[in-house]
Design an enzyme around this catalytic site. Structure first.
Site, PDB file in Angstrom:
ATOM      1  N   LYS A 201     -98.481 -36.839 -22.644  1.00 10.08           N
ATOM      2  CA  LYS A 201     -96.989 -37.427 -22.489  1.00 10.08           C
ATOM      3  C   LYS A 201     -97.337 -38.823 -23.285  1.00 10.08           C
ATOM      4  CE  LYS A 201     -95.388 -35.155 -18.539  1.00 10.08           C
ATOM      5  NZ  LYS A 201     -94.362 -35.484 -17.210  1.00 10.08           N
ATOM      6  N   ARG A 235    -101.512 -30.671 -14.235  1.00 15.50           N
ATOM      7  CA  ARG A 235    -100.710 -29.482 -15.264  1.00 15.50           C
ATOM      8  C   ARG A 235    -100.890 -30.280 -16.672  1.00 15.50           C
ATOM      9  NH1 ARG A 235     -95.604 -29.924 -17.439  1.00 15.50           N
ATOM     10  NH2 ARG A 235     -94.437 -28.032 -17.403  1.00 15.50           N
TER      11      ARG A 235
END
Length: 265
Positions: A201, A235
């Site tokens: 991210k 995840r």
């Protein structure tokens, strides 16, 4: 939890698994690499072209059918009608990044054996929320999750069906995501299984000045920290490396036995 996106505009994969056969190949590879769960997405959270519910179902349903005998199948969706369709096809988890923005999602889960991931976000999926502001990001994320847990239970979702996700980078800047990570114990203390979605991210990229495809080391550091501070589901895109990092962390903590022992035995 491995990530397989049947989208042309996913932030990391850039459409690599948009076509059905590459998506199914990615499912098989993730299971072979040690993924316990596979999260299948048909619509990104980020802004982009409209995708109808019918098209979303067409994207994810054949991948669910391919994955259901290989791992626990999760579907990343904010639409109750999609949730119903994929649960009927064998999905065991609905990953709602909108955090029950549509409370009818709870109705789709209630009365089934599926689990529901409630993620924190401010904006509706596919919409911009520039320059998000928080007085206390962890306090506000915690309050949001507690309120949405109450909504889910009021609509018939059982406590054991609920998983929470603080929503790293979802309507949060890098400082917010770093603070959520640093204070993850406070969110874990809500008392439900905690999922984190930190893989590749932007808070990692901005912290390290690392482009999208060079964030694995930062991802693994974030994953290990999160596991040590309460995360129980991670995840990720890079399954094999993450499995190794998590299993090593578990062994150090005394939660897992070594695969074998020969050294100095």
């Amino acid at each position: 939890m491995a990530i397989v996106n049947r989208t042309p505009d996913s932030f990391h994969d850039k459409g690599r698994t948009f076509a059905l056969e590459p998506a199914i190949e990615s499912v098989r590879a993730a299971a072979s690499a040690g993924a316990d769960w596979i999260d299948i997405g048909g619509v990104p959270f980020a802004p982009g072209p409209e995708v109808s519910a019918a098209e979303e179902i067409d994207r994810v349903l054949p991948v669910v059918e391919a994955a259901r005998d290989l791992a626990v199948v999760s579907v990343d969706t904010f639409r109750p009608e999609v949730a119903r369709a994929v649960i009927a096809a064998g999905a065991g988890v609905i990953n709602d990044t909108s955090g029950l923005r549509d409370p009818a999602m709870a109705d789709a889960i209630a009365g089934t054996d599926a689990q529901l991931v409630i993620a924190h976000s401010l904006a509706a999926p596919r919409t911009l929320w520039p320059s998000p502001k928080y007085d206390d990001v962890v306090g506000q994320v915690t309050a949001f999750l507690e309120e949405r847990i109450s909504t889910a239970q009021d609509r018939g979702v059982r406590p054991e069906q609920i998983i929470i996700d603080p929503g790293h980078d979802l309507n949060k800047n890098t400082y917010h995501s770093l603070e959520v990570t640093r204070r993850l114990d406070e969110i874990a203390a809500i008392g439900y299984p905690l999922l984190v979605a930190v893989s590749n991210k932007d808070f990692i990229g901005e912290t390290l000045d690392a482009p999208q495809q060079e964030r694995l080391a930062g991802t693994l550091a974030s994953v290990v920290y999160c596991v040590l501070h309460g995360a129980r589901i991670v995840r990720v895109h890079d399954v094999r490396a993450t499995v190794d990092a998590v299993r090593m962390t578990e062994a150090i903590m005394g939660w897992r036995e070594p695969a074998f022992t020969r050294h100095n035995i």
